[in-house]
Design an enzyme around this catalytic site. Sequence first.
Site, short mmCIF file in Angstrom:
data_model
loop_
_atom_site.label_atom_id
_atom_site.label_comp_id
_atom_site.label_asym_id
_atom_site.label_seq_id
_atom_site.Cartn_x
_atom_site.Cartn_y
_atom_site.Cartn_z
N PRO A 9 30.87 49.49 35.69
CG PRO A 9 32.17 50.71 37.20
CD PRO A 9 30.78 50.17 36.99
CG ASN A 10 36.50 48.98 34.30
OD1 ASN A 10 36.86 49.61 33.31
ND2 ASN A 10 36.67 49.43 35.53
NE ARG A 17 38.29 44.51 34.59
CZ ARG A 17 37.59 44.69 35.69
NH1 ARG A 17 36.30 44.42 35.72
NH2 ARG A 17 38.16 45.14 36.78
CE1 TYR A 22 36.05 40.87 38.34
CE2 TYR A 22 38.12 41.55 37.33
CZ TYR A 22 37.16 41.71 38.30
OH TYR A 22 37.29 42.68 39.25
CG ASN A 73 28.86 42.96 38.65
OD1 ASN A 73 29.36 43.76 39.42
ND2 ASN A 73 29.51 41.93 38.17
CB ALA A 76 34.74 49.81 40.71
CD GLU A 97 26.00 43.38 45.73
OE1 GLU A 97 26.82 44.29 45.71
OE2 GLU A 97 25.63 42.80 46.78
CG HIS A 99 30.01 41.61 43.28
ND1 HIS A 99 30.39 42.76 42.64
CD2 HIS A 99 29.11 41.96 44.23
CE1 HIS A 99 29.74 43.79 43.19
NE2 HIS A 99 28.96 43.32 44.14
NE ARG A 106 39.71 40.93 43.18
CZ ARG A 106 39.33 41.62 42.13
NH1 ARG A 106 38.09 41.52 41.68
NH2 ARG A 106 40.17 42.42 41.50
#
Length: 157
Positions: A9-10, A17, A22, A73, A76, A97, A99, A106
């Site tokens: 998502p996103n 964003r 990012y 990835n 969330a 994976e 990120h 964070r």
Amino acid sequence: MKIVVIQGPNLNMLGTREQQFYGPMKLEQIHAQMKDVATQSGVEIEFFQSNLEGELVDKIQECYGEADGIIINPAAYTHTSIAIRDALSAVSLPAIEVHISNTYRREEFRQKNLIAPVCTSSLVGFGPFGYHLAMVGMLQLFNEIKAMQEAQKTQQA
């Protein structure tokens, strides 16, 4: 050999964003770079992005028997999705994976990772370059698997 890249998502909003986390690259640019590496390496690559957990699970399951490795990835869903974790575990494929941001620097809730334990490897905090590293890592895994298979054939002969 075939790699399926699954984006959560996103990630379709990359370049727009939270650029402080990012960066300015768009998802299409990241995918174009990955496609170049795949082409140079003679590997087929497929891209998929969804904001919906069930669609991500379906795509992971579709990889069974159709792909040789997954780069994912989960975004969330990394912190919440037992379903994605179970799907990755069920297909039993090499999975890396990725990120973009360093989730461990964070918010505390982003430091809980349900996905990493069922992946071959994780790349965290390298920005978009993490996807390139994942491609190199997956190609190396393919070479190691091929070498093991050839060694087994030699032992059986």
